[in-house]
Design an enzyme around this catalytic site. Structure first.
Site, PDB file in Angstrom:
ATOM      1  N   GLU A 382       7.533 -49.761  19.000  1.00 12.41           N
ATOM      2  CA  GLU A 382       8.028 -48.402  18.845  1.00 12.41           C
ATOM      3  C   GLU A 382       9.543 -48.471  18.755  1.00 12.41           C
ATOM      4  O   GLU A 382      10.172 -49.246  19.476  1.00 12.41           O
ATOM      5  CB  GLU A 382       7.533 -47.658  20.092  1.00 12.41           C
ATOM      6  CG  GLU A 382       8.361 -46.555  20.605  1.00 12.41           C
ATOM      7  CD  GLU A 382       7.849 -46.068  21.999  1.00 12.41           C
ATOM      8  OE1 GLU A 382       6.823 -46.568  22.512  1.00 12.41           O
ATOM      9  OE2 GLU A 382       8.511 -45.191  22.559  1.00 12.41           O
ATOM     10  N   HIS A 465       1.040 -49.268  29.796  1.00 13.02           N
ATOM     11  CA  HIS A 465      -0.328 -49.224  29.253  1.00 13.02           C
ATOM     12  C   HIS A 465      -1.292 -50.158  29.994  1.00 13.02           C
ATOM     13  O   HIS A 465      -1.855 -51.074  29.386  1.00 13.02           O
ATOM     14  CB  HIS A 465      -0.339 -49.655  27.773  1.00 13.02           C
ATOM     15  CG  HIS A 465       0.574 -48.864  26.883  1.00 13.02           C
ATOM     16  ND1 HIS A 465       0.991 -49.337  25.654  1.00 13.02           N
ATOM     17  CD2 HIS A 465       1.118 -47.637  27.015  1.00 13.02           C
ATOM     18  CE1 HIS A 465       1.776 -48.431  25.079  1.00 13.02           C
ATOM     19  NE2 HIS A 465       1.871 -47.390  25.889  1.00 13.02           N
ATOM     20  N   ASN A 503      -0.242 -48.093  21.006  1.00  8.53           N
ATOM     21  CA  ASN A 503      -0.264 -47.188  22.165  1.00  8.53           C
ATOM     22  C   ASN A 503      -1.698 -46.669  22.335  1.00  8.53           C
ATOM     23  O   ASN A 503      -2.338 -46.295  21.365  1.00  8.53           O
ATOM     24  CB  ASN A 503       0.708 -46.035  21.928  1.00  8.53           C
ATOM     25  CG  ASN A 503       2.049 -46.532  21.442  1.00  8.53           C
ATOM     26  OD1 ASN A 503       2.132 -47.177  20.396  1.00  8.53           O
ATOM     27  ND2 ASN A 503       3.084 -46.276  22.184  1.00  8.53           N
TER      28      ASN A 503
END
Ligand code: FAE
Length: 527
Positions: A382, A465, A503
């Protein structure tokens, strides 16, 4: 039954269904009494993140009465505004005395049941969301569908075609996923960090992609024109967004509440689960106030239990309950855990002579660098914002890598806490990829590794995560029912074996949709 009607059960719980109303609890709360109560309910869901919200909606739509227990606060009901990054307040940390962002924690706090929590293990720190809406309250809203090849590799037994043609599109619709307009991105000064990041990536030979999000970009355009209150353009994100973000309380949970079949009890933390001889469950629950003080001890007896407390919450409940109440557990519980390859890094001296990455930055990421198909250095990253209120000429990246070596979560009976088998050896390849990426970016564009951030520029210990530990088809059946149990279902990130390559919430939501649809079809919830 009128859902406003409160029926208090006796200490010797009468069997049958009683729908709860919180008036009495509130009265007790006001008097600060330590009440002890016992309830019989048919279906309990623990946790209101993605797995819990999907389960709640589909069960309620199927006409089931559901009680959802959430340890965090119902922020909308409480009417307390979320804080922004530059001025951390009540929402910024779960019962901590100092802010807990990945860096710059210089802000003292009065402990409050905030939205962001950090679980510290020896070699890794794990951030999670707390509150009605779970991780959706604090996350960046990046709604990324995994690469089909990788999805097939991670879940060889699932029907990928059905996921890509049905579950992922369904989830996009329910979560209100949308994409920024290219014109706005081009013109908006708050997205300079993305424009610079993409240009630099191209110069270094990397491919970029546009990343969809649940933040309403039409709202953001109005923010920019000063037509509505600002949120993403006012540094709001990891401590909650007051506007713009379609978190679960505005999507799945709202729809579930609209059926009239759902009751959400916030500030209710489940401590243990006991399996009874008739295969039902007894939950020990503490209701707290916003300072974390227990105001009531409650027992919930339920026929069916959906465990959606997030990867770490679910593992904590299962392993702790096994130690305390001998809750039967499959031998694979805790295994196949991973950090989804999370590795944070950054670069300094990014275009310092031409305004850097921008003094004003939106908190919502819309750009990604996709190097997944590189056999030697596969990663996705990202292009992350760093809204510090001034130009720091720094680029921030959250890399997502493969997880070559999985970890394991286990229970330490001495300290009665979770432990994680996870150290430097688990992140060797991730570090190599980060080093390669930063070097290539700097060679093409100038700049240095951001030595002041993390540990000399590398955040191997930062995890947003956590995934796995109750993997679908390993410790559960093909639809999330825990092996060795007749009435306990796991529906959250712990079903994904430690990695998904992007994600994860789109995948968590899609897997939950798939599981609950099939569980309902099989009449698993006919109570
Ligand atoms: P989760 O959303 O964590 O919900 C679990 C809920 O259970 C929480 O509300 C807990 O408070 C509650 N709970 C736990 N234990 C108990 C208990 N004992 N009793 C009662 N309640 C309990 O679970 N993912 C993306 O895809 N895109 C992003 O942009 C993104 N950004 C992120 C940014 C940050 C700062 C963080 C921390 C995470 C981010 N994530 C992102 C990850 C994502 O939010 C996460 O994978 C999901 O929220 C996990 O969903 P679950 O349903 O597993």
């Amino acid at each position: 039954m009128d859902r406003k009607e409160f029926i208090r059960t006796s200490a010797l719980a009468i069997s049958g269904f009683y729908f709860l109303h919180s008036e009495l609890f509130r009265a007790a709360e006001r008097k600060n009494l330590q009440i002890k109560e016992n309830f019989d309910v048919p279906i309990v869901i623990i946790g209101s993140g993605y797995g819990g919200a999907v389960s709640a909606l589909r069960l309620c739509e199927a006409g089931k009465k559901v009680i959802l227990l959430e340890m965090g606060l119902n922020w909308e009901k409480a009417g307390i505004p979320f804080s922004n990054l530059l001025k951390p307040g009540k929402s910024s940390a779960w019962l901590k005395k100092k802010s807990i962002a990945p860096f710059m924690n210089i802000f003292p706090l009065t402990p409050f049941t905030g939205t962001l929590d950090r679980l510290d293990f020896e070699s890794i720190n794990i951030w999670v969301g707390r509150g009605v809406g779970g991780g959706s309250l604090v996350n960046g809203g990046m709604a990324v569908t995994p690469k089909e090849n990788y999805f097939k590799e991670v879940f060889p037994n699932l029907d990928a075609e059905k996921f890509y043609n049905y579950y992922f599109p369904l989830v996009h619709k329910e979560l209100k996923v949308n994409i920024i307009s290219e014109q706005f991105l081009k013109d908006c000064p708050y997205y300079k960090f993305t424009r610079v990041g993409e240009k630099e990536a191209h110069k270094a030979g990397f491919k970029t992609i546009r990343v969809p999000n649940v933040y309403d970009f039409r709202y953001m355009e109005k923010e920019f024109r000063n037509e509505v209150p600002r949120s993403a353009l006012n540094t709001e994100v990891i401590y909650g967004n007051n506007y713009g973000k379609n978190s679960l309380d505005k999507t799945y949970l709202k729809k579930a509440l609209d059926t009239g079949n759902l009751e959400i009890l916030d500030l209710h933390r489940v401590d243990t689960i006991r399996m009874n001889t008739d295969k039902s469950y007894t939950l020990q629950v503490q209701q707290t106030d916003t300072a974390g003080t227990t105001i009531a001890h409650k027992i919930f007896n339920c026929k069916k239990l959906v465990l959606s407390a997030g990867t770490m919450g679910t593992l904590q409940l299962l392993l702790h309950s096994n130690a305390i109440h001998d809750l039967p557990l499959h031998k694979h519980i805790g295994k196949n855990w991973g950090n989804n390859g999370n590795f944070m890094t950054g670069r300094n001296w990014v275009k310092p002579l031409s305004g850097g990455t921008g003094a004003r930055q939106s908190t919502i990421p819309v750009g990604g660098i996709d190097n997944w198909d590189d056999a030697e250095h596969p990663f996705f990253t990202e292009i992350a914002p760093l809204p510090m209120g001034m130009d720091v000429a720094t680029a921030l990246y959250l890399l997502i890598n493969r997880v070559d070596k999985k970890g394991e979560v286990y229970y330490d009976p001495t300290n009665q806490s979770l432990k994680l088998n996870w150290d430097k050896s688990n992140t060797v390849k991730m570090r190599e990829n980060a080093r390669y990426f930063i070097r290539k970016m700097n060679q093409a564009n100038g700049g240095t590794r951001s030595h002041f951030l993390f540990h000399n520029g590398f955040g191997a210990d930062i995890c947003y995560h956590p995934l796995g530990g109750c993997v679908l088809g390993e410790s559960t059946d093909e639809y999330g029912k825990l092996k060795g149990h007749e009435n306990l279902y796991i529906l959250d990130g712990s079903l994904i074996p430690g990695t998904i390559g992007v994600n994860p919430f789109v995948t968590i939501t899609a897997i939950a949709e798939y599981c609950i649809e099939n569980l309902i079809r099989k009449n698993e919830f006919s109570v």
